[in-house]
Motif scaffolding. Structure first.
Motif, PDB file in Angstrom:
ATOM      1  N   ASP A 266      -7.441   4.741  12.342  1.00 36.42           N
ATOM      2  CA  ASP A 266      -6.564   3.712  12.923  1.00 36.42           C
ATOM      3  C   ASP A 266      -7.019   2.293  12.589  1.00 36.42           C
ATOM      4  N   TYR A 267      -8.260   2.155  12.136  1.00 35.33           N
ATOM      5  CA  TYR A 267      -8.784   0.830  11.793  1.00 35.33           C
ATOM      6  C   TYR A 267      -8.669   0.537  10.299  1.00 35.33           C
ATOM      7  N   GLY A 268      -8.030   1.449   9.559  1.00 33.42           N
ATOM      8  CA  GLY A 268      -7.868   1.250   8.124  1.00 33.42           C
ATOM      9  C   GLY A 268      -9.122   1.538   7.333  1.00 33.42           C
ATOM     10  N   ARG A 269     -10.057   2.284   7.913  1.00 32.38           N
ATOM     11  CA  ARG A 269     -11.302   2.653   7.216  1.00 32.38           C
ATOM     12  C   ARG A 269     -11.230   4.101   6.734  1.00 32.38           C
TER      13      ARG A 269
ATOM     14  N   ASP B 178     -24.874   1.853   0.146  1.00 27.22           N
ATOM     15  CA  ASP B 178     -25.254   0.514   0.596  1.00 27.22           C
ATOM     16  C   ASP B 178     -24.067  -0.270   1.168  1.00 27.22           C
ATOM     17  N   GLN B 179     -23.120  -0.645   0.307  1.00 26.60           N
ATOM     18  CA  GLN B 179     -22.015  -1.491   0.759  1.00 26.60           C
ATOM     19  C   GLN B 179     -20.887  -0.694   1.422  1.00 26.60           C
ATOM     20  N   LEU B 180     -20.840   0.603   1.169  1.00 25.58           N
ATOM     21  CA  LEU B 180     -19.871   1.502   1.805  1.00 25.58           C
ATOM     22  C   LEU B 180     -18.437   1.006   1.618  1.00 25.58           C
ATOM     23  N   PHE B 181     -17.978   1.084   0.362  1.00 20.75           N
ATOM     24  CA  PHE B 181     -16.595   0.695   0.079  1.00 20.75           C
ATOM     25  C   PHE B 181     -16.035   1.569  -1.035  1.00 20.75           C
ATOM     26  N   LEU B 182     -14.732   1.527  -1.136  1.00 24.16           N
ATOM     27  CA  LEU B 182     -14.007   2.295  -2.148  1.00 24.16           C
ATOM     28  C   LEU B 182     -12.888   1.404  -2.650  1.00 24.16           C
ATOM     29  N   SER B 183     -12.796   1.227  -3.965  1.00 24.02           N
ATOM     30  CA  SER B 183     -11.715   0.378  -4.512  1.00 24.02           C
ATOM     31  C   SER B 183     -11.070   1.076  -5.701  1.00 24.02           C
ATOM     32  N   GLY B 184      -9.770   0.773  -5.888  1.00 21.99           N
ATOM     33  CA  GLY B 184      -9.047   1.387  -6.991  1.00 21.99           C
ATOM     34  C   GLY B 184      -7.564   1.126  -6.895  1.00 21.99           C
TER      35      GLY B 184
ATOM     36  N   GLU C   4      -3.747   2.696  -6.226  1.00 20.43           N
ATOM     37  CA  GLU C   4      -2.928   3.802  -5.730  1.00 20.43           C
ATOM     38  C   GLU C   4      -1.728   4.038  -6.644  1.00 20.43           C
ATOM     39  N   ASP C   5      -1.286   2.984  -7.296  1.00 14.15           N
ATOM     40  CA  ASP C   5      -0.202   3.095  -8.279  1.00 14.15           C
ATOM     41  C   ASP C   5      -0.705   2.522  -9.598  1.00 14.15           C
ATOM     42  N   GLU C   6      -0.173   3.055 -10.674  1.00 10.18           N
ATOM     43  CA  GLU C   6      -0.648   2.636 -11.997  1.00 10.18           C
ATOM     44  C   GLU C   6      -0.473   1.148 -12.218  1.00 10.18           C
ATOM     45  N   ASP C   7       0.641   0.604 -11.719  1.00  7.39           N
ATOM     46  CA  ASP C   7       0.907  -0.829 -11.905  1.00  7.39           C
ATOM     47  C   ASP C   7       0.662  -1.622 -10.628  1.00  7.39           C
ATOM     48  N   GLY C   8       0.081  -0.967  -9.619  1.00 14.39           N
ATOM     49  CA  GLY C   8      -0.116  -1.636  -8.340  1.00 14.39           C
ATOM     50  C   GLY C   8      -1.377  -2.492  -8.329  1.00 14.39           C
ATOM     51  N   PRO C   9      -1.601  -3.186  -7.212  1.00 18.14           N
ATOM     52  CA  PRO C   9      -2.773  -4.062  -7.088  1.00 18.14           C
ATOM     53  C   PRO C   9      -4.059  -3.252  -6.860  1.00 18.14           C
ATOM     54  N   LEU C  10      -5.164  -3.907  -7.127  1.00 21.67           N
ATOM     55  CA  LEU C  10      -6.468  -3.308  -6.845  1.00 21.67           C
ATOM     56  C   LEU C  10      -6.701  -3.350  -5.333  1.00 21.67           C
ATOM     57  N   LEU C  11      -6.924  -2.184  -4.738  1.00 27.45           N
ATOM     58  CA  LEU C  11      -7.113  -2.084  -3.295  1.00 27.45           C
ATOM     59  C   LEU C  11      -8.576  -1.740  -2.979  1.00 27.45           C
ATOM     60  N   ARG C  12      -9.047  -2.256  -1.865  1.00 28.93           N
ATOM     61  CA  ARG C  12     -10.427  -2.006  -1.464  1.00 28.93           C
ATOM     62  C   ARG C  12     -10.437  -1.576   0.009  1.00 28.93           C
ATOM     63  N   TYR C  13     -11.147  -0.503   0.288  1.00 26.93           N
ATOM     64  CA  TYR C  13     -11.233   0.015   1.646  1.00 26.93           C
ATOM     65  C   TYR C  13     -12.699   0.165   2.051  1.00 26.93           C
TER      66      TYR C  13
END
Length: 420
Positions: free
Chosen positions: A89-92, A119-125, A127-136
């Motif tokens: 629910d917190y977007g994590r 260490d930093q505990l994040f995931l980025s990539g 979701e769509d081939e032409d979409g923006p770079l997202l970071r969680y």
């Protein structure tokens, strides 16, 4: 079958207590413990409580606690890899799937650009081939799925290697220490029930069919003299009788405040030095006291530690008969003999094996707890740890050597068994 069941119970107890020592101190130190296992090989039972999976495995020849950071993490995600993940629910991110993605249609999907689970505990990539770079952000207790089973990630501060030197030392030392604690507890129980040996010049339990019973001696009789020589302790009685095998002796006995003279002919047996020694067939007297039982529990454990160290010293210096070295088969046979003698002998045997396991594990040999403690001591002296690859290689070679030694000792057991 009875012997096999008791052997499994004894070794299950010794191993579970040993590994529990590692587990409880590791958890108190903040180390993520993935598995607490009794035995090796395929699982026959597993249950997960909290962060840890508790398992019983097929081969009852040991056990282990699998701590995060001791071995390379089995979960790895590379840039460009497609994964599925779940958000709270917190977007994590709280759950990550890296294979068989078709089994998780309700997950979010991403092509990974970067990720950090320690260490930093994040995931980025993307979701769509032409979409923006997202970071969680990733939750500290997030899980990843391998073979349909969830495993918790291990942030750097939850890994074994990231803990302080004292915390790691205590975590490793706790296993053998718990075996010593178990030995003390078993001896305390034994002495609480059987009584603590006394050096008073009294007779303990009289053995059926021996000279003492045949002559009318009874438990509780006080021996004040033998052949006119005053006896002030149990040791005095044993010392005099042992020097007179198959001889007539006269005991001055006090029973119910009445003094009497009892004549008997001693029996005989072969002593440890091979010489014949006299016996009359009585046990040492005992007294019941909880405080003394606790003291005797510590004293008996200390005695067996000294005996173990003496035996190891003789093994190194060449004064030990290698034919007396026992492996699994030898211990099994010895346990069968102990079982035939009754519960109290089994208690003593279990306590002895617990001391044995503790002492052997503390030897500074690779693959043993003592070997791991040695590397920690080296780290303290050097000011930096030994390279993990080099330490792992040493432990691997040490483990191979121990397995070879186990095979040789087992072969020796079998030869002794069939030569009887």
């Amino acid at each position: 079958m009875e012997t096999l069941i008791i052997v499994m119970i004894i070794f299950g107890l010794l191993v579970s207590i040993h590994e529990f020592g590692h587990l409880i101190v590791a958890k108190r130190s903040g180390i993520l413990c993935r598995e607490y296992a009794i035995g090796f090989g395929p699982k026959i039972f597993a249950i997960k409580k909290g962060e840890t999976v508790y398992t019983v495995r097929l081969l009852p020849i040991g056990g282990y606690v699998r701590m995060a950071g001791e071995d390379p993490e089995s979960f790895e995600i590379k840039p460009g890899q497609s994964i599925g993940f779940y958000l709270n629910d917190y977007g994590r991110v709280y759950r990550i799937v890296s294979d068989h993605l078709e089994k998780y249609p309700d997950a979010h999907f991403m092509t990974v650009e970067q990720c950090d689970f320690e260490d930093q505990l994040f995931l980025s990539g993307y979701e769509d081939e032409d979409g923006p770079l997202l970071r969680y952000a990733i939750e500290r207790d997030a899980t990843y799925v391998v073979d349909n089973q969830d495993f918790q990630i291990a942030p750097r501060d939850r890994q074994f290697a990231s803990q302080s030197l004292p915390a790691r030392f205590l975590t490793i030392f706790a296993g053998p220490f718990m075996n010593l604690v178990l030995a003390v507890l078993i001896f305390v129980i034994y002495f609480s029930i059987q009584g603590v040996p006394s050096n008073a010049p009294l007779l303990g339990k009289v053995i059926h069919g021996y000279p003492a019973e045949k002559s009318g001696l009874m438990q509780g009789d006080r021996i004040v003299a033998i052949d006119g020589k005053t006896t002030g302790s149990w040791r005095d009685i044993v010392s005099y009788v042992s020097k007179h095998p198959k001889e007539q002796i006269q005991l001055t006995v006090i029973r119910d405040e009445n003094q009497r003279q009892i004549n008997l002919v001693t029996g005989q047996r072969k002593g440890e030095n091979g010489k014949l020694e006299g016996v009359i067939g009585v046990y040492q007297p005992t007294r019941h006291s909880f405080i003394e039982s606790v003291s005797a529990g510590f004293s008996q454990t200390y005695y067996w530690i000294k005996m173990e160290l003496t035996g190891l010293k003789m093994l190194v210096t060449g004064g030990f008969d290698l034919n007396k070295l026992a492996g699994p088969v030898g211990i099994y046979n010895a346990t069968g003999e102990v079982v035939a003698q009754g519960l109290f002998f089994v208690l003593n045997w279990t306590a002895f094996l617990s001391v044995n396991l503790a002492v052997i594990n503390l030897l500074p040999l690779p693959a043993l707890d003592g070997g791991r403690l040695l590397f920690l001591i080296i780290e303290a002296l050097r000011g930096k740890p030994v390279e993990p690859q080099k330490e792992a290689l040493v432990h691997f070679i040490g483990f191979a050597f121990l397995m070879l030694l186990m095979l040789l000792v087992t072969w020796n057991d079998l030869q002794n068994l069939f030569s009887r």
